[in-house]
Structure formats: C-alpha cells, structure tokens
Design a protein around this motif. Structure first.
Motif, PDB file in Angstrom:
ATOM      1  N   LYS A 195       0.841  -1.196   0.000  1.00  0.00           N
ATOM      2  CA  LYS A 195       0.000   0.000   0.000  1.00  0.00           C
ATOM      3  C   LYS A 195       0.876   1.245   0.000  1.00  0.00           C
ATOM      4  O   LYS A 195       2.002   1.235   0.512  1.00  0.00           O
ATOM      5  N   GLU A 196       0.345   2.321  -0.544  1.00  0.00           N
ATOM      6  CA  GLU A 196       1.053   3.596  -0.547  1.00  0.00           C
ATOM      7  C   GLU A 196       1.420   3.996   0.887  1.00  0.00           C
ATOM      8  O   GLU A 196       0.597   3.905   1.799  1.00  0.00           O
ATOM      9  N   GLY A 197       2.664   4.402   1.088  1.00  0.00           N
ATOM     10  CA  GLY A 197       3.128   4.835   2.397  1.00  0.00           C
ATOM     11  C   GLY A 197       3.866   3.779   3.186  1.00  0.00           C
ATOM     12  O   GLY A 197       4.440   4.080   4.233  1.00  0.00           O
ATOM     13  N   MET A 198       3.867   2.532   2.700  1.00  0.00           N
ATOM     14  CA  MET A 198       4.700   1.514   3.351  1.00  0.00           C
ATOM     15  C   MET A 198       6.161   1.788   3.013  1.00  0.00           C
ATOM     16  O   MET A 198       6.485   2.224   1.901  1.00  0.00           O
ATOM     17  N   VAL A 199       7.041   1.567   3.987  1.00  0.00           N
ATOM     18  CA  VAL A 199       8.483   1.701   3.761  1.00  0.00           C
ATOM     19  C   VAL A 199       9.150   0.397   4.177  1.00  0.00           C
ATOM     20  O   VAL A 199       8.920  -0.104   5.279  1.00  0.00           O
ATOM     21  N   LEU A 200       9.959  -0.154   3.270  1.00  0.00           N
ATOM     22  CA  LEU A 200      10.547  -1.483   3.438  1.00  0.00           C
ATOM     23  C   LEU A 200      12.046  -1.448   3.181  1.00  0.00           C
ATOM     24  O   LEU A 200      12.546  -0.589   2.465  1.00  0.00           O
ATOM     25  N   THR A 201      12.731  -2.456   3.727  1.00  0.00           N
ATOM     26  CA  THR A 201      14.061  -2.789   3.218  1.00  0.00           C
ATOM     27  C   THR A 201      13.952  -4.076   2.405  1.00  0.00           C
ATOM     28  O   THR A 201      13.218  -4.994   2.778  1.00  0.00           O
TER      29      THR A 201
END
Length: 248
Positions: free
Chosen positions: A193-199
């Motif tokens: 979803k928009e706004g998720m931040v991942l490595t």
C-alpha cells in the motif's frame, strides 16, 4: 501492525537515506587491500557525527559497532576487525542511519582490489536480484511478489538465497512489520500500500543457503565456507512506483 508513513515522514527518511548513500560513496573510495574494516567503522561513526546523525545499530541488543562488516563467507552481522582486507576479498558494509529520529538502512558489497570472476559474478547477480525485487514493490502487489522475483532470478543464475535473514519494514524503529523474505511463492503475504516503507536486502551464496552463527552470537557464515554477498535499499511504496530512499 504495518505503519503507513506520511509524505512528510518519508521525506525525513529520504534525508537519512541520502546521508547513508553519501557515506557508502565515501566507503567505496576507501575499500582497498590493506585497509581494515575497523578503520571503515571508525570513519562511518565520525562521518555520521559530522552530519548530525547517529549509527542506529550501535548499542542495539548490545552490538558495539557503527557498521556490520562481513568478509567473504560471512553472510551478515560481521564485526569490524583490525585485520587488513586482502586483494580478492569481498566485503559487505551494512549500516542504519538515524537522522532526527528517522531511519534508513542499506548494505553494499564491495570488491577488494581485483576479485575472481566467480566473486564478480556473485556481486553482479546479487545486486541485480535486489533491483528485480524492487521492480515488484508497487501498490497492489504482495510481499511474495518481491520475494519470488528475487528467488527466481538468483536460483536461475545458480545461486542460493539465504532464508535465515530477511528484509523488513522500517521507520522510527529499525525493524517494523512486515517481514520481507527473499524467497517464496508469488501472490502471498501482505498487500503493498502507498506509504509503506521497506528494506529489501537479498543475501546470495555461491554454495548452500544455510547459515551458521559464530560463538560471538552475531557473525553469520555460510555453512560450507562459500562466498556470500548482499545488497540492500530502503524504499517507499508510492503511487508513482517504488521510491528508493537510500540513493543520491
């Protein structure tokens, strides 16, 4: 719980990511035979301090260093050492930067001098596998689509994908939901979803995928002594596609 970041929060993480990327650029200039990973670690700590940031993993569960430095058969979480790097080694430097309370995480594998064709091919395939995963980090896809893209590409080139260590969400905490494996079936796991931040941080081995951990409780090695490499970016899921935060 997956924490969705606001555009303002993502911009703060992007600032941390740019600082981290600039630090990696400086590291690249310094990696050569005769340099020690201890010296690299000391440089990173000073560089971050000069730029108003701190190394987030220092003190994490008692970890003592600003970086993880993993040489040859070390997959990840290697301690910086005062032992000089040798011509033909490969070394992964991994760090998490905290700038004004927001984090960015990136690991990069470097050749030391001239490396063997076998080592060079491992480095190139591992980096490419990261970008194959990033391509799938779009709204509506699932975590498994990232995982499967990496595994399919890496195994298609004859490498194994480490399963014991995976990517993760990140924000004001180093490890947030969701988990991001680098292997597994497509179409599974949380939807992006928009706004998720991942490595995304694939670790590839020339030999078997299993890891063993040294008596220090941190240093993870290949079980068969084969070479391992890792490349990692922090990225945000946006309506315009994946936004890599840890590059200039």
């Amino acid at each position: 719980m997956i924490i969705i970041k606001t555009p303002e929060e993502i911009e703060k993480m992007r600032a941390a990511g740019r600082l981290l990327a600039s630090c990696h650029q400086e590291i690249k200039k310094r990696i050569k035979p005769g340099v020690t990973t201890w010296e690299i670690d000391q440089f990173v700590e000073k560089y971050l301090e000069e730029h108003g940031a701190v190394p987030e993993q220092k003190g994490y569960h008692g970890y003592e260093y600003a970086t993880c430095a993993s040489v040859n058969d070390v997959i990840c979480h290697g301690f910086p050492k005062k032992e000089p790097l040798k011509e033909g080694d490969i070394v992964t430097i991994d760090m998490v930067v905290n700038l004004d309370g927001w984090l960015a995480d990136s690991a990069w594998s470097y050749p030391v001098g001239t490396v063997s064709p076998e080592a060079q091919a491992l480095l190139e395939t591992t980096e490419e596998s990261l970008y194959r995963g990033i391509e799938k980090a779009v709204i509506g896809n699932r975590i498994g689509d990232i995982s499967n893209a990496i595994q399919t590409f890496a195994e298609g080139r004859g490498y194994s994908v480490v399963r014991q260590f995976i990517g993760h969400g990140i924000g004001s905490e180093m490890h947030e939901a969701p988990e991001v494996p680098h292997y597994g079936p497509a179409g599974k796991g949380p939807r992006l979803k928009e706004g998720m931040v991942l490595t995304i941080e694939p670790m590839l081995n020339i030999g078997r995928y299993e890891a063993k951990v040294d008596a220090d409780g941190w240093t993870a090695r290949t079980v068969d002594g084969s070479l391992s490499a890792q490349y990692e970016h922090t990225l945000a899921i946006t309506k315009d596609g994946p936004l890599i935060l840890t590059k200039l």
